[in-house]
Design a protein around this motif. Structure first.
Motif, short mmCIF file in Angstrom:
data_model
loop_
_atom_site.label_atom_id
_atom_site.label_comp_id
_atom_site.label_asym_id
_atom_site.label_seq_id
_atom_site.Cartn_x
_atom_site.Cartn_y
_atom_site.Cartn_z
N ASP A 169 -27.75 -89.41 -20.24
CA ASP A 169 -27.09 -90.68 -20.54
C ASP A 169 -25.91 -90.43 -21.47
OD1 ASP A 169 -28.04 -90.51 -23.24
OD2 ASP A 169 -29.91 -91.50 -22.66
N TYR A 170 -25.17 -91.50 -21.75
CA TYR A 170 -23.93 -91.36 -22.51
C TYR A 170 -24.17 -90.74 -23.89
CZ TYR A 170 -19.58 -92.69 -24.84
OH TYR A 170 -18.40 -92.66 -25.54
N GLY A 171 -25.22 -91.19 -24.57
CA GLY A 171 -25.51 -90.67 -25.90
C GLY A 171 -25.84 -89.19 -25.87
N ASN A 172 -26.67 -88.78 -24.92
CA ASN A 172 -27.04 -87.36 -24.84
C ASN A 172 -25.88 -86.49 -24.36
OD1 ASN A 172 -29.71 -87.08 -25.81
ND2 ASN A 172 -30.51 -88.05 -23.96
N GLN A 173 -24.99 -87.06 -23.55
CA GLN A 173 -23.78 -86.31 -23.19
C GLN A 173 -22.96 -85.99 -24.43
OE1 GLN A 173 -21.33 -87.89 -20.03
NE2 GLN A 173 -23.11 -88.52 -18.82
N HIS A 174 -22.79 -86.99 -25.28
CA HIS A 174 -22.02 -86.78 -26.51
C HIS A 174 -22.70 -85.76 -27.41
CE1 HIS A 174 -19.77 -87.57 -30.17
NE2 HIS A 174 -20.91 -87.79 -30.79
N ARG A 175 -24.01 -85.89 -27.58
CA ARG A 175 -24.74 -84.96 -28.45
C ARG A 175 -24.68 -83.53 -27.90
NH1 ARG A 175 -27.63 -89.74 -29.63
NH2 ARG A 175 -28.78 -89.71 -27.66
N LEU A 176 -24.72 -83.40 -26.57
CA LEU A 176 -24.65 -82.07 -25.98
C LEU A 176 -23.28 -81.44 -26.22
CD1 LEU A 176 -25.79 -79.75 -24.36
CD2 LEU A 176 -25.17 -80.96 -22.27
N MET A 177 -22.21 -82.22 -26.09
CA MET A 177 -20.87 -81.68 -26.34
C MET A 177 -20.73 -81.22 -27.80
SD MET A 177 -19.29 -81.49 -23.51
CE MET A 177 -20.91 -81.20 -22.76
N VAL A 178 -21.34 -81.95 -28.71
CA VAL A 178 -21.34 -81.52 -30.11
C VAL A 178 -22.07 -80.18 -30.24
CG1 VAL A 178 -22.20 -82.05 -32.44
CG2 VAL A 178 -21.13 -83.85 -31.05
N GLN A 179 -23.20 -80.04 -29.53
CA GLN A 179 -23.95 -78.78 -29.57
C GLN A 179 -23.14 -77.63 -28.98
OE1 GLN A 179 -26.81 -77.84 -30.82
NE2 GLN A 179 -27.62 -79.81 -31.51
N VAL A 180 -22.45 -77.87 -27.87
CA VAL A 180 -21.63 -76.83 -27.25
C VAL A 180 -20.56 -76.36 -28.22
CG1 VAL A 180 -19.92 -76.39 -25.43
CG2 VAL A 180 -22.08 -77.53 -24.87
N ARG A 181 -19.89 -77.31 -28.86
CA ARG A 181 -18.85 -76.95 -29.82
C ARG A 181 -19.42 -76.16 -31.00
NH1 ARG A 181 -16.76 -82.06 -31.19
NH2 ARG A 181 -18.21 -82.10 -32.93
N ASP A 182 -20.60 -76.60 -31.50
CA ASP A 182 -21.21 -75.92 -32.65
C ASP A 182 -21.72 -74.53 -32.28
OD1 ASP A 182 -20.64 -78.12 -34.17
OD2 ASP A 182 -22.69 -78.92 -34.21
N LEU A 183 -22.26 -74.40 -31.07
CA LEU A 183 -22.73 -73.08 -30.62
C LEU A 183 -21.58 -72.09 -30.52
CD1 LEU A 183 -25.27 -74.25 -27.89
CD2 LEU A 183 -25.86 -72.94 -29.94
N ALA A 184 -20.45 -72.54 -30.01
CA ALA A 184 -19.29 -71.66 -29.94
C ALA A 184 -18.84 -71.26 -31.35
CB ALA A 184 -18.16 -72.34 -29.18
N ARG A 185 -18.83 -72.20 -32.25
CA ARG A 185 -18.43 -71.91 -33.62
C ARG A 185 -19.37 -70.92 -34.30
NH1 ARG A 185 -16.93 -78.13 -35.47
NH2 ARG A 185 -14.82 -78.18 -34.54
N SER A 186 -20.63 -70.91 -33.85
CA SER A 186 -21.60 -69.98 -34.44
C SER A 186 -21.55 -68.60 -33.78
CB SER A 186 -23.01 -70.55 -34.33
OG SER A 186 -23.45 -70.59 -32.98
N GLY A 187 -20.68 -68.41 -32.77
CA GLY A 187 -20.48 -67.09 -32.19
C GLY A 187 -20.83 -66.93 -30.73
N TYR A 188 -21.43 -67.95 -30.11
CA TYR A 188 -21.73 -67.86 -28.68
C TYR A 188 -20.43 -67.86 -27.87
CZ TYR A 188 -26.77 -68.82 -29.07
OH TYR A 188 -28.12 -68.74 -29.34
N ALA A 189 -20.45 -67.20 -26.73
CA ALA A 189 -19.39 -67.32 -25.73
C ALA A 189 -19.91 -68.26 -24.65
CB ALA A 189 -19.06 -65.96 -25.13
N ILE A 190 -19.21 -69.36 -24.42
CA ILE A 190 -19.73 -70.41 -23.55
C ILE A 190 -18.74 -70.73 -22.43
CG2 ILE A 190 -20.48 -72.82 -23.43
CD1 ILE A 190 -21.29 -72.59 -26.37
N LEU A 191 -19.27 -70.78 -21.22
CA LEU A 191 -18.52 -71.25 -20.06
C LEU A 191 -19.29 -72.41 -19.47
CD1 LEU A 191 -16.21 -70.89 -17.92
CD2 LEU A 191 -17.84 -69.47 -16.63
#
Length: 273
Positions: A169-191
């Motif tokens: 849903d819309y809320g979980n989409q937003h929360r997931l995008m925040v997680q993706v951004r934070d994971l990249a900042r912590s050093g993950y390589a994400i595609l």
């Protein structure tokens, strides 16, 4: 960390990818956009080692991808599919623990460390309360979050997500995008492949546009996600507006239909509001 050079792939006599190159480095979040049939899923299968390229090469660091065993690849690349169905009612925690298999011996059992990693992944996504629920009884969106938790528990430095917001849903989409951004900042390589340009604006450091099996454009989201490129990809007119907090938003421009019925412009309505 992960690189592909001049990849080509065909289904029979039909070329679906041609001369595609990309790189993915630690700390990067790359969004892969393209219309249905553009070759996104085929490219992902090549990067995972499921398919062998017709031409070109894929490397993990200095090593050819195809020279690594499936277990070695799994220690370095975690994959989140669009959806996953299973007939057996595994507990959610057991589903996430499957992400620890690449770190176990052939007959190994989950260790306390494995369990802690799995529970930590569920907690990070805010779904630890689902740990004892049967996976088959979850909604599609909840199952998708469980698959993402399984990928995090895998502790691979590279995450490949194939349309990860499927069913959310819309809320979980937003929360997931925040997680993706934070994971990249912590050093993950994400595609991540996505159909939503706004998600690329929110979470990607780089965008790759794929059209008819070829790279249309690549670069920073603000440079690549422009009305001309989106028109070329999806065949719709768009425009960018600035939100109250100074961010850019993408809106479709709705026009009068061929039948003469009047349709409102979402962008015009937004400006009036």
């Amino acid at each position: 960390m992960l690189s592909a050079s001049r990849l080509a792939y065909a289904y029979g006599n039909r070329m679906v990818l041609e001369d595609v190159s990309l790189t993915l480095a630690a700390g990067e979040s790359v969004a892969l956009l393209g219309a249905n049939g553009s070759g996104k899923s085929t490219l992902i299968r090549l990067l995972l080692g499921i398919y062998r390229p017709l031409r070109g090469q894929i490397r993990l660091g200095a090593e050819p991808l195809q020279g690594l065993s499936a277990k070695e690849r799994a220690r370095r690349i975690a994959y989140v599919p669009q959806d996953h169905g299973t007939a057996f009612p595994f507990r959610v925690l057991d589903m996430v623990l499957m992400g620890r298999i690449p770190h176990q011996s052939l007959l190994g059992r989950a260790s306390p460390k494995d369990r802690a990693r799995a529970e930590g992944s569920l907690e990070r996504l805010g779904i630890l309360d689902l740990a004892d629920r049967p996976y088959t009884e979850l909604s599609g969106g909840q199952r998708q979050l469980v698959l993402i938790a399984r990928a995090l528990a895998q502790e691979a430095p590279i995450l490949i997500l194939d349309e990860p917001v499927t069913g959310l849903d819309y809320g979980n989409q937003h929360r997931l995008m925040v997680q993706v951004r934070d994971l990249a900042r912590s050093g993950y390589a994400i595609l991540q492949s996505t159909h939503y340009p706004e998600h690329a604006l929110a979470a990607a450091s780089r965008v790759l546009l794929l059209k008819d099996g070829r790279i249309l454009a690549e670069g920073a989201p603000d440079n690549v996600l422009c009305p001309g490129h989106l028109q070329a990809l999806y065949g719709v007119e768009t425009e960018f507006v600035e939100t109250a907090d100074g961010r850019r938003a993408i809106l479709p421009v709705c026009k009068e239909s061929h039948q003469g019925s009047k349709e409102f412009s979402l962008s015009t309505q937004r400006r009036k509001a």
